[in-house]
Design a protein around this motif. Sequence first.
Motif, PDB file in Angstrom:
ATOM      1  N   PRO A   1      -6.730  -0.870  -2.571  1.00 32.79           N
ATOM      2  CA  PRO A   1      -7.704  -1.226  -1.542  1.00 32.79           C
ATOM      3  C   PRO A   1      -7.105  -2.248  -0.569  1.00 32.79           C
ATOM      4  N   ILE A   2      -6.144  -1.790   0.204  1.00 35.71           N
ATOM      5  CA  ILE A   2      -5.399  -2.688   1.095  1.00 35.71           C
ATOM      6  C   ILE A   2      -5.352  -2.074   2.485  1.00 35.71           C
ATOM      7  N   ARG A   3      -5.480  -2.919   3.480  1.00 35.00           N
ATOM      8  CA  ARG A   3      -5.254  -2.490   4.862  1.00 35.00           C
ATOM      9  C   ARG A   3      -4.257  -3.443   5.495  1.00 35.00           C
ATOM     10  N   CYS A   4      -3.365  -2.894   6.323  1.00 37.28           N
ATOM     11  CA  CYS A   4      -2.298  -3.701   6.919  1.00 37.28           C
ATOM     12  C   CYS A   4      -2.677  -4.231   8.296  1.00 37.28           C
TER      13      CYS A   4
ATOM     14  N   LEU B   1     -15.870  -8.974  -7.195  1.00 43.91           N
ATOM     15  CA  LEU B   1     -14.920  -9.452  -6.195  1.00 43.91           C
ATOM     16  C   LEU B   1     -14.771 -10.973  -6.269  1.00 43.91           C
TER      17      LEU B   1
ATOM     18  N   PHE C   1     -12.613  -4.102  -8.168  1.00 45.54           N
ATOM     19  CA  PHE C   1     -13.328  -3.433  -7.075  1.00 45.54           C
ATOM     20  C   PHE C   1     -14.279  -2.370  -7.608  1.00 45.54           C
ATOM     21  N   GLU C   2     -13.883  -1.755  -8.710  1.00 42.17           N
ATOM     22  CA  GLU C   2     -14.754  -0.731  -9.294  1.00 42.17           C
ATOM     23  C   GLU C   2     -15.927  -1.340 -10.033  1.00 42.17           C
TER      24      GLU C   2
ATOM     25  N   PRO D   1     -10.008  -6.552   0.471  1.00 36.50           N
ATOM     26  CA  PRO D   1     -11.367  -6.758   0.967  1.00 36.50           C
ATOM     27  C   PRO D   1     -11.921  -8.159   0.681  1.00 36.50           C
TER      28      PRO D   1
ATOM     29  N   LEU E   1      -6.943  -5.003 -10.525  1.00 41.02           N
ATOM     30  CA  LEU E   1      -7.325  -3.945  -9.578  1.00 41.02           C
ATOM     31  C   LEU E   1      -8.729  -3.421  -9.856  1.00 41.02           C
TER      32      LEU E   1
ATOM     33  N   TYR F   1       0.846  -1.202   0.000  1.00 36.38           N
ATOM     34  CA  TYR F   1       0.000   0.000   0.000  1.00 36.38           C
ATOM     35  C   TYR F   1       0.881   1.251   0.000  1.00 36.38           C
TER      36      TYR F   1
ATOM     37  N   ASN G   1      -5.320   3.804   5.168  1.00 37.00           N
ATOM     38  CA  ASN G   1      -4.245   2.882   5.549  1.00 37.00           C
ATOM     39  C   ASN G   1      -2.878   3.562   5.490  1.00 37.00           C
TER      40      ASN G   1
ATOM     41  N   PHE H   1     -17.212  -4.204  -9.090  1.00 36.90           N
ATOM     42  CA  PHE H   1     -17.878  -5.043  -8.081  1.00 36.90           C
ATOM     43  C   PHE H   1     -17.829  -6.532  -8.448  1.00 36.90           C
TER      44      PHE H   1
ATOM     45  N   TYR I   1      -6.926  -5.626  14.843  1.00 32.40           N
ATOM     46  CA  TYR I   1      -7.018  -4.276  14.287  1.00 32.40           C
ATOM     47  C   TYR I   1      -5.780  -3.916  13.477  1.00 32.40           C
ATOM     48  N   GLN I   2      -5.974  -2.945  12.563  1.00 34.67           N
ATOM     49  CA  GLN I   2      -4.972  -2.488  11.606  1.00 34.67           C
ATOM     50  C   GLN I   2      -3.707  -1.976  12.294  1.00 34.67           C
TER      51      GLN I   2
ATOM     52  N   SER J   1     -17.486   2.309  -4.814  1.00 36.55           N
ATOM     53  CA  SER J   1     -16.418   1.327  -4.677  1.00 36.55           C
ATOM     54  C   SER J   1     -15.336   1.854  -3.727  1.00 36.55           C
TER      55      SER J   1
ATOM     56  N   GLU K   1      -3.556   4.304  -5.227  1.00 35.01           N
ATOM     57  CA  GLU K   1      -4.092   3.956  -3.909  1.00 35.01           C
ATOM     58  C   GLU K   1      -4.764   2.582  -3.991  1.00 35.01           C
TER      59      GLU K   1
END
Lengths: 413, 88
Positions: free
Chosen positions: A250-253, A402, A397-398, A341, A394, A239, B46, A400, A298-299, B38, A248
């Motif tokens: 769509p990732i969370r660590c 998934l 996600f736009e 996600p 990538l 990310y 993040n 939908f 949690y992140q 989206s 950017e």
Amino acid sequence: MPLRLLKYGLSRDYPVSGDIPATPELKPAYDVVIIGGGGHGLSCAHHLAKYHGIKSVAVLEKAYLAGGNTARNTTTIRSNYITPEGIAFYKEGVELFERLSHELDFNVMFSQRGQLTLAHSEATLRSFHMRAEMGKHMGTRTEVVDQKGVEELCPLLNMDYGGPLEILGGLWHADGGTARHDAVAWGYAAQASRRGVEIHQRTEVQDFEVVGDRVQAVKTNRGRVACGQVLIATGGMNYDVALKAGVELPIRCYPLQAMVTQPLKPWLHTLVSSVSLHTYLVQSSRGEVVIGGGSDPYQLYSTRSTLDMKEHLAEGAIHLFPFLQGVRLLRQWAGITDMTPDYSPIMGASPLANLWLDCGWGTWGFKATPVAGKRMAQTIAEGRVPDILKPFALERFETFRLLNEMGATAASH
Amino acid sequence: MKLLTCPMNGLRNIDEFQSFGPVRARPDPDATADTEWSRHLFRAENRKGIVTEWWRHVPSNYFFLAERDLVSNEIICTFDASELRDRA
Ligand SMILES: Cc1cc2nc3c(=O)[nH]c(=O)nc-3n(C[C@H](O)[C@H](O)[C@H](O)COP(=O)(O)OP(=O)(O)OC[C@H]3O[C@@H](n4cnc5c(N)ncnc54)[C@H](O)[C@@H]3O)c2cc1C
């Protein structure tokens, strides 16, 4: 390999193969710059050099080789996912592992001993039936087994008959296995550098020079490097690194923790995981029992461990195998995972024309080290994304579209 | 053991809390294109740095907010949801 064993087995002058070459001077430009010297980056470098004849390749690694998640993972290799796109991709990954020691001329200790996932509820069992049918349809070895089947596969399991966590059955995946993570990375590094790929350790990409829709160069702590094509394969930092190029993700660590016990005689002959207990175990070839589980709650960008999580893993392990209660822990650690996600990776094109993504590997990317490297190399060499990778784009996600692998990933990575 | 100060229940073990992720502005459902939806659904904050995020104290089912450093894990402050509007 067997021929060489015969040739040198009885001779004193076995040719000692050199390690990975020392980091050379950075050149001003390369055809391909790979950011991240983990398993994925090194695998891609190997495939570029060996199968596509692209040798002007630099792998830039900010720390030491393969010290990120490649060094921290629990080495589950499997293809019992649930989406057809996911299964097709991971199946190719398992098949590449089956031949990997020959491909690399390096023993990666692949052990295809099968993976047993346990169901403690009817609901879990139903989801296993669906995964088994999908798996069979896609040509993998995946089936549901009943209580007797579970006992036969893993006689030392606490079945908890009549108890709240009674094991009702399992998902048996005969294709599942494990391999030595470091060997996989070193094998790729050795092969790649033998073919002219440059591996630059302690070389951190700090910024991108973007002109129009292209990355002109990357800026490192050792200077500027112009690049034809660029691949981001930076594990937990995906990310952060992509953001520097203005992308950017769509990732969370989240941290993911694991631990090993002291070595024991071989007693656990399959990989075992429990969805309800969020715990899985595998015995390494050294005899240590590797124990892993779910992500941190949690992140966070941190590789710290927590007592809460280690207690939780110990509790799950002791529930499944009560005789482990007196066994000591040897080591414990964590890695930063780049979670998407839908629990599927992001591979292929980015909004920039010559910047490619091998990201979003979260808690499940070790098994894909060979196949992601192979397919990303093909992508970079041909300048277009092969069909097998298209679903992982990538853009999904736009639109939908998934690829939800959460249920098939959570407990065993 | 990591502790968190709940605006209602005071200093508690962080185990008693559940994270609900970074605060996101709610899009207007009538005037939002697919790409923005989206973004809203799939791209949570993040960046390395301080995030404002939703937490819940599980035993009392109380939702509140915390500012936390995503790198050092320091919890900078916690506050009631009614303060969110004032801060925005
Ligand atoms: C505890 C744990 C258990 C896991 N268990 C499994 C499992 O059982 N099975 C499975 O399939 N997967 C598992 N995973 C996931 C797996 O480890 C990863 O998905 C996989 O190793 C990713 O490989 P990589 O090469 O992409 O990333 P990494 O191995 O993390 O390599 C990325 C490299 O990029 C470097 N880097 C970062 N930023 C920069 C920069 N700015 N410039 C230059 N270099 C940079 C890093 O130093 C690092 O060496 C687990 C992960 C963890 C943490």
